[in-house]
Design a protein around this motif. Sequence first.
Motif: not given
Length: 141
Positions: A23-24, A27, A124
């Motif tokens: 998920r990170s 993004k 990230r």
Amino acid sequence: MTSQPRKILLVEDNPDDERLTIRSLRKCQVNPEILVARNGEEALALLGDLEALPQVVLLDLKLPKIDGLGVLRQIRTQGRTRRLPVVVFTSSSEDEDIAESYDLGANAYVQKPVEFDRFAEAVRHLGLFWISINEPSPERL
């Protein structure tokens, strides 16, 4: 930057850490293809089968079948993967794990933050650096 596929191999057996990492990474504005191996044996098989290597491996240490240090050792002894960037991304803060990871050729050692926001931010930053900033080694030198 040379033209290579934007792939990351995540080697992680914890489903929660896997989901949060994916998920990170999605993004982080580089949108890499994320390959997942859930144990060391699967990671090595996947690396052997891939036509184009990923730009980086995010490697947990505590894995079933072959642990992360065993995976790293084998990556560094294979001609095709010896220059493949490997970031040990683990919950361990043991000095022995850190030292052995670097002795075996890890490019970085990052302890997984416990807090959700810090974990996501660390992932990230890793994704942005290894996909957007780092210049990968040419595979055929």
